[in-house]
Motif scaffolding. Sequence first.
Motif, PDB file in Angstrom:
ATOM      1  N   MET A 147       1.412  -1.443   0.418  1.00 34.78           N
ATOM      2  CA  MET A 147      -0.181  -0.218  -0.084  1.00 34.78           C
ATOM      3  C   MET A 147       0.991   1.106  -0.007  1.00 34.78           C
ATOM      4  SD  MET A 147      -3.131  -1.017   2.352  1.00 34.78           S
ATOM      5  CE  MET A 147      -3.344   0.489   2.197  1.00 34.78           C
ATOM      6  N   PHE A 148       1.759   1.102   0.764  1.00 36.50           N
ATOM      7  CA  PHE A 148       2.355   2.657   1.024  1.00 36.50           C
ATOM      8  C   PHE A 148       3.300   2.884  -0.604  1.00 36.50           C
ATOM      9  CE2 PHE A 148       7.002   4.011   3.156  1.00 36.50           C
ATOM     10  CZ  PHE A 148       6.324   5.119   3.168  1.00 36.50           C
ATOM     11  N   LEU A 162       9.872   8.173  -1.892  1.00 35.54           N
ATOM     12  CA  LEU A 162      10.902   7.971  -1.658  1.00 35.54           C
ATOM     13  C   LEU A 162      10.698   6.247  -1.877  1.00 35.54           C
ATOM     14  CD1 LEU A 162      13.532   8.060  -1.021  1.00 35.54           C
ATOM     15  CD2 LEU A 162      12.992   8.158   1.443  1.00 35.54           C
ATOM     16  N   ALA A 163       9.674   5.580  -1.398  1.00 34.67           N
ATOM     17  CA  ALA A 163       9.712   4.400  -1.832  1.00 34.67           C
ATOM     18  C   ALA A 163       9.490   3.822  -2.985  1.00 34.67           C
ATOM     19  CB  ALA A 163       8.426   4.166  -0.565  1.00 34.67           C
ATOM     20  N   TYR A 201      12.989   1.169   1.658  1.00 36.87           N
ATOM     21  CA  TYR A 201      12.469   2.186   2.423  1.00 36.87           C
ATOM     22  C   TYR A 201      11.121   1.652   2.775  1.00 36.87           C
ATOM     23  CZ  TYR A 201      10.589   6.768   4.211  1.00 36.87           C
ATOM     24  OH  TYR A 201      10.147   7.893   4.674  1.00 36.87           O
ATOM     25  N   ALA A 202       9.903   1.360   2.278  1.00 31.77           N
ATOM     26  CA  ALA A 202       8.847   0.601   2.298  1.00 31.77           C
ATOM     27  C   ALA A 202       9.296  -0.119   3.699  1.00 31.77           C
ATOM     28  CB  ALA A 202       8.173   0.154   1.186  1.00 31.77           C
ATOM     29  N   TYR A 203       9.794  -0.731   3.473  1.00 30.30           N
ATOM     30  CA  TYR A 203      10.083  -1.756   4.567  1.00 30.30           C
ATOM     31  C   TYR A 203      10.533  -1.448   5.687  1.00 30.30           C
ATOM     32  CZ  TYR A 203       8.836  -5.620   1.058  1.00 30.30           C
ATOM     33  OH  TYR A 203       7.920  -6.542  -0.298  1.00 30.30           O
ATOM     34  N   GLY A 240       8.647  13.575   7.217  1.00 30.74           N
ATOM     35  CA  GLY A 240       9.066  15.240   6.100  1.00 30.74           C
ATOM     36  C   GLY A 240       8.048  14.078   4.985  1.00 30.74           C
ATOM     37  N   ILE A 241       8.978  13.290   4.655  1.00 32.22           N
ATOM     38  CA  ILE A 241       8.783  12.513   3.290  1.00 32.22           C
ATOM     39  C   ILE A 241       7.079  11.958   2.885  1.00 32.22           C
ATOM     40  CG2 ILE A 241       9.622  11.050   1.925  1.00 32.22           C
ATOM     41  CD1 ILE A 241      12.493  11.180   2.421  1.00 32.22           C
TER      42      ILE A 241
END
Length: 259
Positions: free
Chosen positions: A159-160, A166-167, A173-175, A206-207
């Motif tokens: 979902m992210f 960034l992901a 990064y999502a993990y 922020g991201i």
Amino acid sequence: MIHDQTLDQATESSKAKKAVLYRMVMDKHTCPWGLKSKYLLERLGYEVEDHWLTTREQVDAFKARHGVTTTPQTFIGGKRIGGHSDLRTHFGLRLQDPKATSYRPVLAVFATGAGLALAASWAAFDTPFTLRAAEWFVSMTMMLLAMLKLQDVEQFSTMFLGYDLLAKRFVPYAYAYPVLEWTAGALMTAHALPWLSIPIGLAIGGIGGLSVFYAVYIQKRELKCACVGGSGAVPLGFVSLTENLFMVAMALWMLARMI
């Protein structure tokens, strides 16, 4: 949840009536829908003739005899109404849609975070209303939200990846996100290692805030928020933006206290 007005109307129309209920009650399994059906009928004023199906053979024989595939089954006035959902429909009561969007999960998280913060402040300072309680509310809520994400990181990450800027460019990064959120929340709660917690909070908050703002308010996309984990049905928007702004605000607050 049964609306009182609808329930009262149904109760009036069901006075002096009887219902026959067949449900599974076995040594190692009692059907929860059977219990709910019995409770609903009794709340509506019905006298329930409660028949237990205590073996698999009895269940199979009952299904074959009545041409049904599930239990419980309720009969009123000799007419088969059906299972619990059919019973609610019969009385004009609302059915819960498991796919419907809801803010209930995130409200429960924020309420629990507030309760924990106030209780901790009361225990530590003999009053729940302190500046530390406000800080704990943010940091503990961060940990609770991270915990929900960590229950199923794979589903959360899927979902992210649908909206995080960034992901999309760096899948790991999502993990890492829920681990980073949990770590920052724990350190902020303890006022420990601010040189680590502050950059983490500023970065992921922020991201995340920019990602949500871009997806919802610029692209006008309708997405589910991953803020309460991958299984949630919270709409992406204000709630997720608030989560990220809270992290940024907390990091800036802690930075200001250090200066």
